[in-house]
Motif scaffolding. Structure first.
Motif, PDB file in Angstrom:
ATOM      1  N   LEU A   1      37.422  41.407  36.387  1.00 30.45           N
ATOM      2  CA  LEU A   1      37.702  40.037  36.796  1.00 30.45           C
ATOM      3  C   LEU A   1      39.118  39.898  37.344  1.00 30.45           C
ATOM      4  N   ALA A   2      40.062  40.601  36.728  1.00 35.38           N
ATOM      5  CA  ALA A   2      41.443  40.549  37.208  1.00 35.38           C
ATOM      6  C   ALA A   2      41.535  41.088  38.632  1.00 35.38           C
ATOM      7  N   LEU A   3      40.840  42.200  38.895  1.00 37.88           N
ATOM      8  CA  LEU A   3      40.842  42.781  40.232  1.00 37.88           C
ATOM      9  C   LEU A   3      40.216  41.829  41.254  1.00 37.88           C
ATOM     10  N   ALA A   4      39.181  41.102  40.830  1.00 38.55           N
ATOM     11  CA  ALA A   4      38.508  40.163  41.734  1.00 38.55           C
ATOM     12  C   ALA A   4      39.367  38.941  42.012  1.00 38.55           C
ATOM     13  N   TRP A   5      40.154  38.508  41.027  1.00 38.59           N
ATOM     14  CA  TRP A   5      40.942  37.280  41.146  1.00 38.59           C
ATOM     15  C   TRP A   5      42.291  37.487  41.823  1.00 38.59           C
ATOM     16  N   VAL A   6      42.844  38.677  41.729  1.00 37.53           N
ATOM     17  CA  VAL A   6      44.259  38.851  42.029  1.00 37.53           C
ATOM     18  C   VAL A   6      44.606  38.546  43.482  1.00 37.53           C
ATOM     19  N   ARG A   7      43.739  38.880  44.423  1.00 33.55           N
ATOM     20  CA  ARG A   7      44.056  38.632  45.834  1.00 33.55           C
ATOM     21  C   ARG A   7      44.166  37.144  46.127  1.00 33.55           C
ATOM     22  N   ASP A   8      43.240  36.371  45.579  1.00 29.30           N
ATOM     23  CA  ASP A   8      43.261  34.929  45.835  1.00 29.30           C
ATOM     24  C   ASP A   8      44.328  34.223  45.010  1.00 29.30           C
ATOM     25  N   ALA A   9      44.550  34.717  43.787  1.00 30.41           N
ATOM     26  CA  ALA A   9      45.490  34.047  42.888  1.00 30.41           C
ATOM     27  C   ALA A   9      46.942  34.262  43.303  1.00 30.41           C
ATOM     28  N   ARG A  10      47.265  35.442  43.890  1.00 33.62           N
ATOM     29  CA  ARG A  10      48.638  35.776  44.265  1.00 33.62           C
ATOM     30  C   ARG A  10      49.607  35.517  43.112  1.00 33.62           C
ATOM     31  N   PRO A  11      49.435  36.213  41.982  1.00 34.81           N
ATOM     32  CA  PRO A  11      50.271  35.931  40.809  1.00 34.81           C
ATOM     33  C   PRO A  11      51.721  36.368  41.010  1.00 34.81           C
ATOM     34  N   ASP A  12      52.597  35.745  40.237  1.00 34.58           N
ATOM     35  CA  ASP A  12      54.005  36.140  40.221  1.00 34.58           C
ATOM     36  C   ASP A  12      54.266  37.236  39.193  1.00 34.58           C
ATOM     37  N   ALA A  13      53.374  37.357  38.216  1.00 36.84           N
ATOM     38  CA  ALA A  13      53.459  38.419  37.215  1.00 36.84           C
ATOM     39  C   ALA A  13      52.055  38.646  36.662  1.00 36.84           C
ATOM     40  N   ILE A  14      51.818  39.858  36.174  1.00 32.77           N
ATOM     41  CA  ILE A  14      50.512  40.231  35.628  1.00 32.77           C
ATOM     42  C   ILE A  14      50.725  40.838  34.252  1.00 32.77           C
ATOM     43  N   ILE A  15      49.932  40.394  33.277  1.00 36.56           N
ATOM     44  CA  ILE A  15      49.959  40.969  31.935  1.00 36.56           C
ATOM     45  C   ILE A  15      48.561  41.513  31.641  1.00 36.56           C
ATOM     46  N   LEU A  16      48.479  42.791  31.279  1.00 39.33           N
ATOM     47  CA  LEU A  16      47.207  43.458  31.036  1.00 39.33           C
ATOM     48  C   LEU A  16      47.141  43.973  29.610  1.00 39.33           C
ATOM     49  N   ASP A  17      46.019  43.701  28.953  1.00 41.47           N
ATOM     50  CA  ASP A  17      45.800  44.259  27.616  1.00 41.47           C
ATOM     51  C   ASP A  17      45.690  45.774  27.739  1.00 41.47           C
ATOM     52  N   ALA A  18      46.271  46.495  26.800  1.00 42.16           N
ATOM     53  CA  ALA A  18      46.206  47.951  26.846  1.00 42.16           C
ATOM     54  C   ALA A  18      44.768  48.452  26.790  1.00 42.16           C
TER      55      ALA A  18
END
Length: 301
Positions: free
Chosen positions: A40-57
């Motif tokens: 879901l993160a990969l699908a959202w990231v292009r449209d969301a254009r986040p300023d920072a990303i936090i990923l669970d290990a």
């Protein structure tokens, strides 16, 4: 007329429900988009254009490090977006190395202290703002995150002035890869292998420069051998010579106060040495600049 307030930074969080950061990040300072899988993160990231990303290990469908690697392979994201891994325990040295190679900026321990998390995010968000300014000014190559030619010329003169005042040495090493297509990992590997004090830039997708302060000829050779060894692994050249895959040129000044030279000229000399320099004993793929050979003035930076 009332000025419009800037939008709060957008933080994309991919974490399991057990590791939710909604309460920690609430308060209006950030806009938080939270999901529970790497897909879901990969699908959202292009449209969301986040300023920072936090990923669970440990995401349900992949590790946070694998998710980071996939995110950063997307040129629209690149490595300019701060990416943090949320972990329940301190990473092992092996995990930290793997994370750095994947493009992770740092680790956060869960549960994070709200104040510490906020300070950490502000530090990385400011770093991203600085990168965005540099990109807009054409000082950073968007594909690699390295200094561009104009930025290299500027930083070379800054380092030259600093070393001249301190009667220090300055070296320039150019790495040229015979790779078609260019390997996107090469520039990042050069940057990771260089010292914190070094300035790393890209002359082209296959040519990279390291400006090394306080480094004489012997130090330049050691630097070239260290980074060159790592590059040969990346491009698949395991031979100690690798004449067809990697070429290195360098030049150095031991004391810029006593032997003044325009640092940009030093960069041009190293670029010329890649093809026309004198082979280094025992390292025919590495060449040092030779005054007796054709003029470097035909080279450009």
């Amino acid at each position: 007329m009332t000025a419009t307030a800037p939008a709060p930074p957008l933080i994309l969080v991919a974490a399991t429900p057990e590791h939710s950061l909604a309460r920690v990040l609430e308060g209006g300072r950030y806009t938080v988009v939270q999901m529970h899988t790497g897909t879901l993160a990969l699908a959202w990231v292009r449209d969301a254009r986040p300023d920072a990303i936090i990923l669970d290990a440990d995401l349900p469908d992949m590790s946070g490090i694998d998710a980071c690697r996939l995110l950063h392979s997307d040129l629209s994201i690149g490595r300019t977006v701060p990416t943090l891994i949320l972990a329940s325990s301190m990473p092992t040295p092996e995990q930290r190395v793997a994370a750095l190679r994947a493009g992770v900026w740092d680790f956060l321990l869960y549960p994070p202290d709200p104040e510490e998390l906020s300070l950490c995010l502000e530090t990385y968000l400011q770093a991203k703002r600085n990168i965005d300014v540099a990109l807009a000014a054409g000082l950073v190559d968007p594909a690699t995150g390295l200094h561009t030619r104009p930025a290299l010329a500027r930083r070379a003169r800054e380092l030259g002035a600093l070393m001249s005042r301190g009667r220090g040495a300055l070296a320039c090493v150019v790495f040229a890869l015979d790779a078609d297509p260019a390997d996107a990992r090469a520039g990042r590997l050069v940057a990771r292998s260089a010292r914190v004090s070094d300035v790393v830039g890209a002359l082209s997708p296959t040519e990279f420069v390291v400006l090394a302060p306080a480094t004489d000829h012997a130090g330049a050779v050691k630097l070239a051998q260290r980074i060159g060894g790592a590059l040969r692994e990346v491009v698949g050249a395991t031979s100690p010579v690798a004449p067809a895959l990697l070429h290195v040129g360098y030049d150095a000044v031991t004391n810029l106060k006593y032997s003044p030279i325009d640092p940009v000229a030093l960069l041009l000399r190293a670029t010329t040495a890649v093809r026309n320099g004198t082979p280094e004993p025992g390292c025919p793929w590495m060449r040092r600049f030779d005054e007796a050979k054709p003029s470097y003035k035909r080279a450009t930076v």
